[in-house]
Structures are given as structure tokens and as C-alpha cells.
Design a protein around this motif. Structure first.
Motif, short mmCIF file in Angstrom:
data_model
loop_
_atom_site.label_atom_id
_atom_site.label_comp_id
_atom_site.label_asym_id
_atom_site.label_seq_id
_atom_site.Cartn_x
_atom_site.Cartn_y
_atom_site.Cartn_z
N ASP A 1 137.49 -19.32 53.79
CA ASP A 1 137.45 -18.70 52.48
C ASP A 1 138.88 -18.45 52.00
N ASP B 1 129.37 -23.15 41.13
CA ASP B 1 128.81 -21.80 41.31
C ASP B 1 129.89 -20.76 41.57
N ARG C 1 132.14 -20.69 44.06
CA ARG C 1 132.62 -20.59 45.43
C ARG C 1 133.75 -21.58 45.68
N ARG C 2 134.59 -21.26 46.66
CA ARG C 2 135.71 -22.12 47.02
C ARG C 2 135.80 -22.21 48.54
N LEU C 3 136.27 -23.37 48.98
CA LEU C 3 136.42 -23.63 50.41
C LEU C 3 137.74 -24.33 50.63
N ARG D 1 127.74 -21.69 56.11
CA ARG D 1 127.63 -21.82 54.66
C ARG D 1 127.01 -23.17 54.31
N GLN D 2 126.40 -23.20 53.14
CA GLN D 2 125.78 -24.44 52.66
C GLN D 2 126.32 -24.75 51.26
N TYR D 3 126.68 -26.02 51.05
CA TYR D 3 127.25 -26.45 49.78
C TYR D 3 126.50 -27.67 49.26
N ASP D 4 126.38 -27.73 47.93
CA ASP D 4 125.79 -28.89 47.26
C ASP D 4 126.94 -29.72 46.69
N PHE E 1 133.58 -25.14 43.51
CA PHE E 1 132.23 -25.57 43.13
C PHE E 1 131.83 -24.86 41.84
N GLN F 1 127.80 -30.09 43.06
CA GLN F 1 128.48 -28.99 42.37
C GLN F 1 129.98 -28.98 42.64
N LEU F 2 130.47 -29.93 43.41
CA LEU F 2 131.90 -30.01 43.70
C LEU F 2 132.64 -30.38 42.42
#
Length: 320
Positions: free
Chosen positions: A182, A146, A148-150, A113-116, A144, A119-120
Motif C-alpha cells: 500500500d 475504485d 485503490r493503489r498498489l 487483496r483482490q483487484y479487477d 484503479f 479497473q486498472l
């Protein structure tokens, strides 16, 4: 003597452990009897020397125990998180996203996965209770913009067919592993597959603080990737790592018994202003209990939204 017996029990096969433990206990008691009840000087000196030799031998054996990456690991901890950070962009390999039907039936899935980091936006404290009110597993879920969560979780790295023992965690029985996963995997398996009682709390943190702690988790993953380490129930566990990372943004955080009695860690965070303001802790705990929402029909379709419904501090746009 007691420590030696337990250490042998957790590291030797059962029959040799019983034999070695019994011999250790008998020898230790014999030395104590001689020293306490008296005898000639030579006899006392001999007992003292025997005791010292036994302690040195146990210490040498203890130091010979070394953590390893090369064992037959259980499927859910088989891979190590690998991170590549380039400016604001983070690429994570071996993010776990298993589909759990039950605690023992699952479909393995590891993802890249890739995260910016720009956006956190949020972080939530997740507490999962599995052996009464005083002990819980502590996780942190980052959100984030967008959607998504991690989730990060420091866990024991079980070998295949191995089970967790809190007592064994004092005796170098397990390696440590940092899992990135996830929420549908790592939170749902606790609330739905294992039947643990799970609570979610919104953490108060600035974007800069979120970024610092997120990257600190990745640094810990890199450290474990470079050199395996033992999990320790007391000093190196899912709660103490969060405390250590949090001190990077709040260096004056005090030590507290609730770092050991991990089931009370959310209350510790509340007392230090880290949870949603304006609510008594009891209400945060009651409304943060996710199990009922996690089991609702249709919750699996968007698990992260379902479990956040009505949680204090979380705006409605995150769960409606």
C-alpha cells in the motif's frame, strides 16, 4: 585480486575476512612481482600456475554461493508475494501494509487483496532519493478506478539486523524480493519515517500497456517465489527490472547510463515520452516533490490523495 578481497570481506566474519583478504592480497602481489620483474622460466611458470590455481579456487567458491528463501528475514521482507490470476481478477496474498511510526517502530500487517484488471487506470513513477542526486529507489504505483493503489518495488531481502550496502550488492550479499504494498506503507515510510526525498510522476500508458506491465510484475514475483535470486546493484535492481518490464510494451527502448545512475531515471523516462506532456522536466520534478504534502497535518487520513495534489498530468478528481 581486489575483487577477491572484497568478496571475502562481504561473506566472511570480520577477522577471518581480514586474514583471508590479506593473504590473498600478499599472494597476488607476490605472483605479480615474479611475473613482472623476471626470474627463471621455472619460477615464472610456478607463479603463473599459482595464480591460475588461486583464480580457479575463488571461482569455485563464488559459484558455491547460492541464494535462499530460508534465512531469518527482517519483518518488512519476511513474506513473498503470491498471486492468483483468473481472467481479469487477481488475488494477491502477502500485500504489505505496515503502519510505520519511525524507521524502526512499526505495526506489521500483511493482507490478501483482490483487484479487477478492468479497473486498472493509471501508473505513477515514484523516485526516492536516499544517498544524493544520482542514486534513487524506483517504484511503480498502479491506480484503479475504485480509488485503490498498489505499489511494486524490487528490494533487497534483508536478514534481521542486516543493513543495505550498495557495494555489497555487487558481491551476492543479498537476495532479491518483489514487494507489493500500500502507498501508505511503502511510500510514506520513505517520505516520513526515513526522511528520504520522494518524487512522483504520472506515467503515460494505455490500459493495455498498464495491464501488460502489471502482470509482468506478478510474473517476476512468481519467478522469485519458485527460485530465489541474488540482488545485484548493477544488473538486477529496482530500476533495471522496470526497464526490462517496460521493454515488453516498448521493445526499442535504448540502453542508457541513467539506468545505472538511477537518480536520473525519471529524466530518461521524460526523454522517451513516458511522463506527462507539455511541461519542462524541471517543473515536473518540482511539482512532483511530495515531502511537503506528505508531512501536512491530516495527510495520513488519505495519503494517496494528499501527495498527488498539483502533480502535472494527474486530474484534480484524484486529489481533491
Amino acid at each position: 585480486m581486489a575483487w577477491s578481497v572484497l568478496a571475502l570481506w562481504f561473506h566472511l566474519p570480520r577477522l577471518p575476512a581480514l586474514a583471508a583478504g590479506a593473504a590473498c592480497a600478499l599472494a597476488g602481489m607476490a605472483v605479480l612481482v615474479v611475473l613482472w620483474r623476471g626470474g627463471g622460466t621455472c619460477r615464472k611458470a610456478g607463479a603463473a600456475v599459482a595464480g591460475v590455481v588461486a583464480v580457479v579456487a575463488m571461482a569455485a567458491w563464488w559459484q558455491s554461493l547460492a541464494p535462499s528463501h530460508g534465512r531469518d528475514w527482517a519483518d518488512d521482507v519476511a513474506r513473498l508475494l503470491d498471486a492468483d490470476v483468473r481472467g481479469d481478477v487477481v488475488t494477491l496474498r502477502n500485500v504489505r501494509n505496515f503502519d510505520w511510526e519511525s524507521e524502526t517502530r512499526y505495526t506489521p500487517r500483511w493482507e490478501t487483496r483482490q483487484y479487477d484488471l478492468r479497473q486498472l487506470a493509471t501508473a505513477d513513477l515514484v523516485m526516492s532519493y536516499w544517498m544524493g542526486p544520482h542514486i534513487a529507489h524506483t517504484l511503480v504505483s498502479f491506480g484503479f478506478t475504485d480509488g485503490r493503489r498498489l505499489v511494486f518495488s524490487l528490494e533487497i531481502r534483508k536478514e534481521r539486523q542486516e543493513t543495505f550496502s550498495a557495494l555489497g550488492g555487487f558481491f551476492r550479499s543479498f537476495e532479491a524480493v518483489l514487494i507489493a504494498a500500500d502507498e501508505h506503507d511503502i511510500v510514506r515510510t520513505r517520505s516520513n519515517a526515513r526522511g528520504e526525498q520522494v518524487y512522483l510522476y504520472r506515467l503515460r500508458a494505455t490500459p493495455a500497456q498498464l495491464r501488460t506491465v502489471f502482470l509482468a510484475y506478478l510474473a517476476e514475483a512468481a519467478r522469485l517465489q519458485r527460485a530465489p535470486a541474488f540482488y545485484n546493484t548493477l544488473t538486477s535492481n529496482c530500476t533495471t527490472i522496470l526497464y526490462d518490464l517496460a521493454r515488453q510494451v516498448a521493445p526499442d527502448l535504448p540502453l542508457d547510463y541513467r539506468l545505472l545512475a538511477s537518480g536520473h531515471f525519471a529524466e530518461y523516462a521524460y526523454d522517451h515520452g513516458a511522463l506527462a506532456p507539455g511541461y519542462p522536466f524541471g517543473e515536473l520534478q518540482r511539482r512532483g516533490h511530495i515531502n511537503g504534502r506528505a508531512h501536512q497535518p491530516g495527510a495520513d487520513a488519505d495519503f494517496s490523495r494528499a501527495i498527488r495534489a498539483g502533480v502535472p498530468g494527474i486530474p484534480a478528481r484524484e486529489w481533491r
